[in-house]
Design a protein around this motif. Structure first.
Motif, PDB file in Angstrom:
ATOM      1  N   LEU A 145       0.819  -1.208   0.000  1.00  0.00           N
ATOM      2  CA  LEU A 145       0.000   0.000   0.000  1.00  0.00           C
ATOM      3  C   LEU A 145       0.856   1.263   0.000  1.00  0.00           C
ATOM      4  CD1 LEU A 145      -2.783   1.362   0.233  1.00  0.00           C
ATOM      5  CD2 LEU A 145      -2.556   1.179   2.718  1.00  0.00           C
ATOM      6  N   LEU A 146       1.832   1.334   0.893  1.00  0.00           N
ATOM      7  CA  LEU A 146       2.662   2.533   0.980  1.00  0.00           C
ATOM      8  C   LEU A 146       3.599   2.658  -0.218  1.00  0.00           C
ATOM      9  CD1 LEU A 146       3.447   2.574   4.804  1.00  0.00           C
ATOM     10  CD2 LEU A 146       1.763   3.928   3.545  1.00  0.00           C
ATOM     11  N   GLY A 147       4.073   1.528  -0.724  1.00  0.00           N
ATOM     12  CA  GLY A 147       4.880   1.575  -1.938  1.00  0.00           C
ATOM     13  C   GLY A 147       4.077   2.124  -3.106  1.00  0.00           C
ATOM     14  N   CYS A 148       2.826   1.709  -3.192  1.00  0.00           N
ATOM     15  CA  CYS A 148       1.952   2.213  -4.255  1.00  0.00           C
ATOM     16  C   CYS A 148       1.685   3.711  -4.095  1.00  0.00           C
ATOM     17  CB  CYS A 148       0.632   1.443  -4.257  1.00  0.00           C
ATOM     18  SG  CYS A 148       0.765  -0.260  -4.890  1.00  0.00           S
ATOM     19  N   PHE A 149       1.583   4.176  -2.850  1.00  0.00           N
ATOM     20  CA  PHE A 149       1.372   5.613  -2.621  1.00  0.00           C
ATOM     21  C   PHE A 149       2.571   6.413  -3.128  1.00  0.00           C
ATOM     22  CE2 PHE A 149       1.721   9.501  -0.155  1.00  0.00           C
ATOM     23  CZ  PHE A 149       0.438  10.032  -0.285  1.00  0.00           C
ATOM     24  N   VAL A 150       3.780   5.927  -2.852  1.00  0.00           N
ATOM     25  CA  VAL A 150       4.979   6.604  -3.356  1.00  0.00           C
ATOM     26  C   VAL A 150       4.960   6.635  -4.882  1.00  0.00           C
ATOM     27  CG1 VAL A 150       7.492   6.481  -3.521  1.00  0.00           C
ATOM     28  CG2 VAL A 150       6.368   6.060  -1.325  1.00  0.00           C
ATOM     29  N   ALA A 151       4.546   5.526  -5.504  1.00  0.00           N
ATOM     30  CA  ALA A 151       4.486   5.465  -6.959  1.00  0.00           C
ATOM     31  C   ALA A 151       3.486   6.479  -7.514  1.00  0.00           C
ATOM     32  CB  ALA A 151       4.118   4.057  -7.413  1.00  0.00           C
ATOM     33  N   VAL A 152       2.346   6.639  -6.838  1.00  0.00           N
ATOM     34  CA  VAL A 152       1.332   7.610  -7.266  1.00  0.00           C
ATOM     35  C   VAL A 152       1.914   9.024  -7.266  1.00  0.00           C
ATOM     36  CG1 VAL A 152      -0.801   8.764  -6.576  1.00  0.00           C
ATOM     37  CG2 VAL A 152      -0.704   6.276  -6.587  1.00  0.00           C
ATOM     38  N   VAL A 153       2.504   9.410  -6.152  1.00  0.00           N
ATOM     39  CA  VAL A 153       3.019  10.782  -6.011  1.00  0.00           C
ATOM     40  C   VAL A 153       4.253  11.003  -6.878  1.00  0.00           C
ATOM     41  CG1 VAL A 153       3.935  12.471  -4.373  1.00  0.00           C
ATOM     42  CG2 VAL A 153       2.057  10.962  -3.697  1.00  0.00           C
ATOM     43  N   GLY A 154       5.097   9.986  -6.994  1.00  0.00           N
ATOM     44  CA  GLY A 154       6.314  10.137  -7.781  1.00  0.00           C
ATOM     45  C   GLY A 154       6.060  10.202  -9.272  1.00  0.00           C
ATOM     46  N   PHE A 155       5.068   9.473  -9.748  1.00  0.00           N
ATOM     47  CA  PHE A 155       4.819   9.410 -11.185  1.00  0.00           C
ATOM     48  C   PHE A 155       3.859  10.493 -11.657  1.00  0.00           C
ATOM     49  CE2 PHE A 155       3.261   7.620 -15.200  1.00  0.00           C
ATOM     50  CZ  PHE A 155       4.432   7.141 -15.746  1.00  0.00           C
ATOM     51  N   GLY A 156       2.951  10.933 -10.789  1.00  0.00           N
ATOM     52  CA  GLY A 156       1.890  11.842 -11.206  1.00  0.00           C
ATOM     53  C   GLY A 156       2.346  13.147 -11.827  1.00  0.00           C
ATOM     54  N   PRO A 157       3.145  13.983 -11.139  1.00  0.00           N
ATOM     55  CA  PRO A 157       3.512  15.287 -11.704  1.00  0.00           C
ATOM     56  C   PRO A 157       4.222  15.209 -13.047  1.00  0.00           C
ATOM     57  CG  PRO A 157       3.955  15.244  -9.364  1.00  0.00           C
ATOM     58  CD  PRO A 157       3.598  13.835  -9.745  1.00  0.00           C
ATOM     59  N   ARG A 158       5.160  14.281 -13.194  1.00  0.00           N
ATOM     60  CA  ARG A 158       5.905  14.246 -14.449  1.00  0.00           C
ATOM     61  C   ARG A 158       5.040  13.775 -15.607  1.00  0.00           C
ATOM     62  NH1 ARG A 158       6.334  10.233 -17.778  1.00  0.00           N
ATOM     63  NH2 ARG A 158       8.257  11.210 -18.478  1.00  0.00           N
ATOM     64  N   ALA A 159       3.933  13.085 -15.322  1.00  0.00           N
ATOM     65  CA  ALA A 159       3.037  12.647 -16.389  1.00  0.00           C
ATOM     66  C   ALA A 159       2.185  13.781 -16.928  1.00  0.00           C
ATOM     67  CB  ALA A 159       2.133  11.518 -15.882  1.00  0.00           C
ATOM     68  N   THR A 160       2.233  14.956 -16.283  1.00  0.00           N
ATOM     69  CA  THR A 160       1.399  16.089 -16.707  1.00  0.00           C
ATOM     70  C   THR A 160       2.173  17.124 -17.522  1.00  0.00           C
ATOM     71  OG1 THR A 160       1.834  17.467 -14.751  1.00  0.00           O
ATOM     72  CG2 THR A 160       0.084  15.809 -14.562  1.00  0.00           C
ATOM     73  N   MET A 161       3.438  16.844 -17.811  1.00  0.00           N
ATOM     74  CA  MET A 161       4.267  17.861 -18.461  1.00  0.00           C
ATOM     75  C   MET A 161       3.694  18.341 -19.794  1.00  0.00           C
ATOM     76  SD  MET A 161       6.790  18.727 -16.488  1.00  0.00           S
ATOM     77  CE  MET A 161       5.588  18.629 -15.155  1.00  0.00           C
ATOM     78  N   GLY A 162       2.987  17.474 -20.511  1.00  0.00           N
ATOM     79  CA  GLY A 162       2.417  17.883 -21.788  1.00  0.00           C
ATOM     80  C   GLY A 162       1.432  19.027 -21.665  1.00  0.00           C
ATOM     81  N   PHE A 163       0.770  19.149 -20.498  1.00  0.00           N
ATOM     82  CA  PHE A 163      -0.204  20.229 -20.297  1.00  0.00           C
ATOM     83  C   PHE A 163       0.460  21.598 -20.164  1.00  0.00           C
ATOM     84  CE2 PHE A 163      -2.497  16.630 -17.980  1.00  0.00           C
ATOM     85  CZ  PHE A 163      -3.080  16.174 -19.161  1.00  0.00           C
ATOM     86  N   PHE A 164       1.761  21.581 -19.868  1.00  0.00           N
ATOM     87  CA  PHE A 164       2.472  22.845 -19.681  1.00  0.00           C
ATOM     88  C   PHE A 164       3.074  23.359 -20.986  1.00  0.00           C
ATOM     89  CE2 PHE A 164       2.271  20.914 -15.533  1.00  0.00           C
ATOM     90  CZ  PHE A 164       2.046  21.983 -14.680  1.00  0.00           C
ATOM     91  N   LEU A 165       3.067  22.522 -22.031  1.00  0.00           N
ATOM     92  CA  LEU A 165       3.727  22.905 -23.284  1.00  0.00           C
ATOM     93  C   LEU A 165       3.180  24.214 -23.839  1.00  0.00           C
ATOM     94  CD1 LEU A 165       4.702  20.565 -26.204  1.00  0.00           C
ATOM     95  CD2 LEU A 165       3.608  22.745 -26.663  1.00  0.00           C
ATOM     96  N   THR A 166       1.876  24.295 -23.994  1.00  0.00           N
ATOM     97  CA  THR A 166       1.296  25.495 -24.599  1.00  0.00           C
ATOM     98  C   THR A 166       1.460  26.749 -23.734  1.00  0.00           C
ATOM     99  OG1 THR A 166      -0.277  24.177 -25.881  1.00  0.00           O
ATOM    100  CG2 THR A 166      -0.814  26.507 -25.523  1.00  0.00           C
ATOM    101  N   PRO A 167       1.083  26.716 -22.435  1.00  0.00           N
ATOM    102  CA  PRO A 167       1.229  27.953 -21.655  1.00  0.00           C
ATOM    103  C   PRO A 167       2.674  28.408 -21.498  1.00  0.00           C
ATOM    104  CG  PRO A 167       0.570  26.129 -20.231  1.00  0.00           C
ATOM    105  CD  PRO A 167       0.421  25.659 -21.643  1.00  0.00           C
ATOM    106  N   VAL A 168       3.593  27.462 -21.336  1.00  0.00           N
ATOM    107  CA  VAL A 168       4.998  27.832 -21.156  1.00  0.00           C
ATOM    108  C   VAL A 168       5.569  28.434 -22.434  1.00  0.00           C
ATOM    109  CG1 VAL A 168       7.328  26.922 -20.784  1.00  0.00           C
ATOM    110  CG2 VAL A 168       5.445  26.186 -19.305  1.00  0.00           C
ATOM    111  N   THR A 169       5.329  27.778 -23.567  1.00  0.00           N
ATOM    112  CA  THR A 169       5.901  28.282 -24.829  1.00  0.00           C
ATOM    113  C   THR A 169       5.258  29.595 -25.261  1.00  0.00           C
ATOM    114  OG1 THR A 169       4.369  26.853 -26.061  1.00  0.00           O
ATOM    115  CG2 THR A 169       6.578  25.998 -25.651  1.00  0.00           C
ATOM    116  N   VAL A 170       3.964  29.734 -25.052  1.00  0.00           N
ATOM    117  CA  VAL A 170       3.288  30.972 -25.444  1.00  0.00           C
ATOM    118  C   VAL A 170       3.769  32.146 -24.599  1.00  0.00           C
ATOM    119  CG1 VAL A 170       1.065  32.172 -25.467  1.00  0.00           C
ATOM    120  CG2 VAL A 170       1.236  29.853 -26.389  1.00  0.00           C
TER     121      VAL A 170
END
Length: 406
Positions: free
Chosen positions: A16-41
């Protein structure tokens, strides 16, 4: 031979706790595509600038992964998780303040890649091999991998909402604070890997383990195959949202596409973990990669619409990180658990080289041709290639781990 790290905690709590670390560790970096447009613009950059930074992130993650594995195999997982989480949080904050391409590449690229390597789910899977009995490992691999996708599923709509409510800089700061939860969970993984000489085999040094692995043809094939997984995952995560937007489809569907991939990957990864204890791992991997090629082909030859995007996301989600449990399982089956974090770290380096090229070339080829057609077809060819090279892998322990006659 067994080489384990003992724990007095219940197996369910460890998972359970290992899975929680995986959730928090993987989540933010999986959203980088959403920053492409606002950052580049906002900064007046091309897509290649952003793509290069994320590509460097994937490469840095891959290069750092073997070293993170070595440190975990030498000093234990907990210390590496703490250092990785701190670096990860700092990188998100620095990214939020970056105003020039170099600072953006160093923060979103180099430092974030190193941070992710230090608290990535592959370290959790390696810890599971030591902390859990053999009959629970494949299922735990599936759950740990699925948890990473749950992070993607949770953080995709969360980040989209935060971007709308606060802006991209503030969103990155909020995610940095969330990542700092990981050090408080890391205590579960205290302790150093140990060697238990049973059946008469001798222990190895790390250098001996690496020579053995890189002299083994099946390990080399596994390394090349995981390159393709990294290419597919990183390219789609980063470029699918802008690909969708290019067709005039509302940006929210890009967020839901990434979230849906994460949702269906929870089922796909868990199923792969269950099947990993019951069927051939190499055949499973060949099937997954060939299926990816088929799904991508159908997606790009049909008209792009909201229904086709959702169908593609669901299908790719089932195949997304379902490669991880059988890949981790093959490394463990071939070489045992003593240096599993190190050996999987080198397999993961190949994954991240593929990720670097997939993300970066996605931006380069888009800027060159004005669309993503070429990179999609390359992705299809690579899926077929990976399906073929996994077929001849030998699913058995190396000679060193064969039973010794009494």
């Amino acid at each position: 031979m067994t080489d384990t790290q003992q724990s007095r905690l219940p197996y369910g709590l460890i998972i359970l706790l290992g899975c929680f670390v995986a959730v928090v560790g993987f989540g933010p970096r999986a959203t980088m595509g959403f920053f492409l447009t606002p950052v580049t613009v906002e900064n007046g950059w091309s897509r290649e600038v952003f793509s290069l930074a994320i590509a460097v992130q994937n490469l840095a993650w891959g290069v750092a992964a073997p070293f993170a594995g070595m440190l975990a195999d030498r000093f234990g997982t907990a210390r590496v998780l703490v250092l990785g989480a701190v670096a990860y949080a700092l990188s998100l904050y620095w990214m939020s303040t970056a105003t020039d391409p170099l600072a953006f590449t160093l923060s979103a690229g180099v430092l974030m890649g190193v941070g992710i390597a230090g608290c990535g789910f592959f370290l959790i899977l390696a810890a599971f091999t030591r902390l859990l009995p053999a009959h629970l490992r494949s299922v735990a691999f599936g759950l740990g991998t699925a948890a990473g996708s749950m992070g993607q599923f949770i953080f995709a709509p969360l980040s989209q909402w935060l971007l709308s409510a606060f802006g991209w800089r503030e969103t990155l700061v909020i995610m940095a604070v969330i990542v700092l939860i990981i050090p408080f969970i890391a205590v579960v993984f205290r302790g150093k890997p140990t060697f238990n000489a049973s059946q008469g085999q001798a222990d190895q040094t790390m250098a001996e383990a690496l020579r053995e692995a890189f002299g083994h043809n099946s390990y080399i094939l596994l390394v090349f195959g995981f390159f393709v997984c990294g290419w597919h995952v990183a390219f789609i995560t980063t470029h699918l949202p802008p690909f969708i937007a290019d067709f005039g489809i509302d940006a929210k569907w890009g967020a839901w596409a990434i979230a849906l991939i994460g949702l269906f990957n929870m089922a796909g990864a868990f199923t792969a973990g269950i099947l990993g204890g019951k069927m051939s791992l190499r055949y499973m991997l060949s099937f997954i990669y060939l299926s990816r090629a088929v799904v991508i082909t159908i997606f790009i030859i049909l008209p792009i619409s909201v229904p086709s995007i959702l169908a593609f996301s669901a299908a790719m989600g089932l195949l997304w990180l379902s490669t991880v449990p059988p890949t981790q399982g093959l490394v463990t089956k071939m070489f045992g658990t003593r240096y599993v974090a190190t050996l999987f770290g080198f397999v993961f380096l190949s994954h991240q080289i593929g990720a670097f090229l997939g993300v970066w070339l996605g931006g380069v080829l888009y800027d060159t041709y004005g669309n993503y057609d070429v990179i999609w077809w390359i992705s299809i060819a690579l899926g077929i290639f990976a399906a073929l090279i996994h077929w001849p892998i030998r699913e058995e322990a190396v000679e060193r781990l064969q039973p010794v006659d009494a």
